[in-house]
Write a protein that holds these residues in place. Structure first.
Motif, mmCIF file in Angstrom:
data_model
loop_
_atom_site.group_PDB
_atom_site.id
_atom_site.type_symbol
_atom_site.label_atom_id
_atom_site.label_comp_id
_atom_site.label_asym_id
_atom_site.label_seq_id
_atom_site.Cartn_x
_atom_site.Cartn_y
_atom_site.Cartn_z
ATOM 1 N N PHE A 30 0.892 -1.170 -0.039
ATOM 2 C CA PHE A 30 -0.031 -0.104 -0.230
ATOM 3 C C PHE A 30 0.880 1.173 -0.049
ATOM 4 O O PHE A 30 0.509 2.082 -0.848
ATOM 5 C CB PHE A 30 -0.976 -0.042 1.346
ATOM 6 N N VAL A 31 2.034 1.261 0.634
ATOM 7 C CA VAL A 31 2.675 2.619 0.986
ATOM 8 C C VAL A 31 3.372 2.728 -0.372
ATOM 9 O O VAL A 31 3.616 4.071 -0.708
ATOM 10 C CB VAL A 31 3.619 2.396 2.189
ATOM 11 N N THR A 32 3.934 1.647 -1.008
ATOM 12 C CA THR A 32 4.871 1.870 -2.274
ATOM 13 C C THR A 32 3.991 2.385 -3.267
ATOM 14 O O THR A 32 4.594 3.366 -4.063
ATOM 15 C CB THR A 32 5.443 0.634 -2.559
ATOM 16 N N VAL A 33 2.942 2.006 -3.660
ATOM 17 C CA VAL A 33 1.911 2.394 -4.707
ATOM 18 C C VAL A 33 1.452 3.838 -4.548
ATOM 19 O O VAL A 33 1.009 3.997 -3.555
ATOM 20 C CB VAL A 33 0.950 1.208 -5.059
ATOM 21 N N MET A 106 -11.776 -17.036 2.690
ATOM 22 C CA MET A 106 -11.472 -17.238 1.056
ATOM 23 C C MET A 106 -10.200 -17.269 0.725
ATOM 24 O O MET A 106 -9.225 -16.667 1.614
ATOM 25 C CB MET A 106 -12.055 -16.256 0.171
ATOM 26 N N PRO A 107 -9.469 -17.946 0.035
ATOM 27 C CA PRO A 107 -8.216 -17.978 -0.544
ATOM 28 C C PRO A 107 -7.632 -16.674 -0.745
ATOM 29 O O PRO A 107 -8.634 -15.999 -1.424
ATOM 30 C CB PRO A 107 -8.031 -18.946 -1.735
ATOM 31 N N GLY A 108 -6.600 -16.442 -0.432
ATOM 32 C CA GLY A 108 -6.152 -14.765 -0.661
ATOM 33 C C GLY A 108 -6.353 -13.853 0.292
ATOM 34 O O GLY A 108 -5.687 -12.765 0.175
ATOM 35 N N TYR A 109 -7.197 -14.085 1.253
ATOM 36 C CA TYR A 109 -7.602 -13.264 2.053
ATOM 37 C C TYR A 109 -6.460 -13.015 3.185
ATOM 38 O O TYR A 109 -6.156 -11.697 3.588
ATOM 39 C CB TYR A 109 -8.614 -13.801 3.096
ATOM 40 N N ASP A 110 -5.118 -13.853 3.282
ATOM 41 C CA ASP A 110 -4.064 -13.511 3.846
ATOM 42 C C ASP A 110 -3.429 -12.470 3.358
ATOM 43 O O ASP A 110 -2.955 -11.491 3.930
ATOM 44 C CB ASP A 110 -3.310 -14.649 4.156
ATOM 45 N N ARG A 111 -3.341 -12.256 2.100
ATOM 46 C CA ARG A 111 -2.673 -10.951 1.322
ATOM 47 C C ARG A 111 -3.198 -9.705 1.695
ATOM 48 O O ARG A 111 -2.643 -8.760 1.865
ATOM 49 C CB ARG A 111 -2.481 -11.346 -0.231
ATOM 50 N N PHE A 112 -4.463 -9.862 1.635
ATOM 51 C CA PHE A 112 -5.650 -8.596 2.114
ATOM 52 C C PHE A 112 -4.935 -8.195 3.265
ATOM 53 O O PHE A 112 -4.525 -7.062 3.587
ATOM 54 C CB PHE A 112 -7.013 -8.963 1.697
ATOM 55 N N MET A 113 -5.146 -9.059 4.319
ATOM 56 C CA MET A 113 -4.710 -8.707 5.730
ATOM 57 C C MET A 113 -3.190 -8.286 5.884
ATOM 58 O O MET A 113 -2.790 -7.421 6.570
ATOM 59 C CB MET A 113 -5.004 -9.928 6.533
ATOM 60 N N ARG A 114 -2.235 -8.855 5.132
ATOM 61 C CA ARG A 114 -0.809 -8.421 5.276
ATOM 62 C C ARG A 114 -0.834 -7.146 4.848
ATOM 63 O O ARG A 114 0.113 -6.496 5.323
ATOM 64 C CB ARG A 114 -0.145 -9.712 4.287
ATOM 65 N N VAL A 115 -1.384 -6.752 3.788
ATOM 66 C CA VAL A 115 -1.239 -5.412 3.325
ATOM 67 C C VAL A 115 -1.710 -4.455 4.437
ATOM 68 O O VAL A 115 -1.104 -3.443 4.603
ATOM 69 C CB VAL A 115 -2.087 -5.256 2.092
ATOM 70 N N ILE A 116 -3.016 -4.617 5.048
ATOM 71 C CA ILE A 116 -3.295 -3.747 6.124
ATOM 72 C C ILE A 116 -2.353 -3.802 7.126
ATOM 73 O O ILE A 116 -1.921 -2.582 7.623
ATOM 74 C CB ILE A 116 -4.655 -4.169 6.648
ATOM 75 N N HIS A 117 -1.746 -5.000 7.550
ATOM 76 C CA HIS A 117 -0.882 -4.997 8.544
ATOM 77 C C HIS A 117 0.493 -4.253 8.304
ATOM 78 O O HIS A 117 1.072 -3.621 9.312
ATOM 79 C CB HIS A 117 -0.403 -6.595 8.891
ATOM 80 N N ASP A 118 0.724 -4.378 7.261
ATOM 81 C CA ASP A 118 2.137 -3.451 7.085
ATOM 82 C C ASP A 118 1.807 -1.945 6.525
ATOM 83 O O ASP A 118 2.922 -1.156 6.345
ATOM 84 C CB ASP A 118 2.791 -4.172 5.518
ATOM 85 N N ALA A 119 0.680 -1.464 6.658
ATOM 86 C CA ALA A 119 0.427 0.049 6.326
ATOM 87 C C ALA A 119 -0.194 0.577 7.442
ATOM 88 O O ALA A 119 -1.567 0.302 7.560
ATOM 89 C CB ALA A 119 -0.586 -0.025 4.921
ATOM 90 N N PRO A 120 0.344 1.392 8.343
ATOM 91 C CA PRO A 120 0.003 1.963 9.510
ATOM 92 C C PRO A 120 -1.349 2.932 9.168
ATOM 93 O O PRO A 120 -2.234 2.826 9.891
ATOM 94 C CB PRO A 120 0.897 3.007 10.016
ATOM 95 N N PRO A 121 -1.473 3.795 7.915
ATOM 96 C CA PRO A 121 -2.517 4.466 7.530
ATOM 97 C C PRO A 121 -3.808 3.606 7.458
ATOM 98 O O PRO A 121 -5.035 3.926 7.492
ATOM 99 C CB PRO A 121 -2.292 4.950 6.115
ATOM 100 N N LEU A 122 -3.645 2.494 6.793
ATOM 101 C CA LEU A 122 -4.871 1.346 6.782
ATOM 102 C C LEU A 122 -5.279 0.730 7.976
ATOM 103 O O LEU A 122 -6.347 0.616 8.254
ATOM 104 C CB LEU A 122 -4.385 0.149 5.872
ATOM 105 N N ARG A 123 -4.241 0.442 8.911
ATOM 106 C CA ARG A 123 -4.652 0.053 10.238
ATOM 107 C C ARG A 123 -5.460 1.114 10.996
ATOM 108 O O ARG A 123 -6.469 0.749 11.759
ATOM 109 C CB ARG A 123 -3.570 -0.387 11.208
#
Length: 213
Positions: A30-33, A106-123
């Motif tokens: 999230f932060v990079t894009v 669902m498959p892929g939800y782990d990727r969604f949650m990791r993006v949130i975990h790695d981005a303080p603005p999303l948290r």
């Protein structure tokens, strides 16, 4: 007719931007894009992106409005003889038992949650959404019960019901990030719901029972 076509085109454009942005965020973080990169990939201007999504966080959490209203919608739709908490428990069990993507099974939800975990603005935005869910539910409970403005009970009950929802969603998120299979997480979450229901008092379980259709 023309108005309908314009509205459909707007919805399609919004959805296309959202889908492209989500793909970029999942792939690069999230932060990079940047918004400019999203606009370029979607072949629209930066202003067009901001017209549909006021903030970058809105691009990734674009379905948050549905989540904010979820508990209130379930409470408003409860059956005759059913309480607010019972309606939420029933709806959650139905979603979990169906292994529904709407609760992250669902498959892929782990990727969604990791993006949130790695981005303080999303948290931070996710925390804000959770507060909106509870405040919205409190308002609904006040309306459904006709509670007086100073009555603290709707806020207290909303907190208890929101705790159920947040605990379930948090547990599912952690287990999916850990690489678990959705069916397996579903079974364990149903047991967790039973455990949480046993912890609720009769006052919570019997609050806002619908007595007429």
């Amino acid at each position: 007719m023309a108005e309908g076509l314009r509205e459909r085109k707007k919805r399609e454009t919004r959805q296309r931007i959202s889908d492209i942005a989500t793909g970029l965020f999942l792939e690069h973080g999230f932060v990079t894009v940047t918004i400019a990169e999203v606009a370029d990939a979607a072949d629209v201007s930066v202003n067009t992106v901001y017209n549909y999504f006021p903030t970058k966080e809105d691009l990734f959490l674009d379905r948050s409005k549905g989540v904010v209203d979820r508990l209130s919608r379930w409470v408003r739709g409860r059956d005759v003889g059913e309480s607010a908490a019972a309606a939420v428990l029933r709806e959650l069990r139905d979603e979990v038992e169906a292994v529904s993507p709407r609760v992250g099974l669902m498959p892929g939800y782990d990727r969604f949650m990791r993006v949130i975990h790695d981005a303080p603005p999303l948290r931070s935005r996710l925390w804000s959404i959770q507060q909106e869910v509870q405040e919205n539910l409190e308002t609904t409970l006040r309306e459904e019960t006709g509670a007086a403005p100073g009555d603290p009970l709707p806020a207290l009950i909303a907190g208890q019901i929101n705790w159920i929802h947040q605990t379930v969603m948090g547990s599912i998120g952690r287990e999916m990030v850990a690489g678990r299979e959705p069916d397996e997480v579903s079974r364990e979450t149903l047991a967790l719901l039973d455990d949480m229901e046993e912890l609720l008092s009769d006052k919570v379980l019997n609050y806002a029972v619908r007595d007429h259709s």
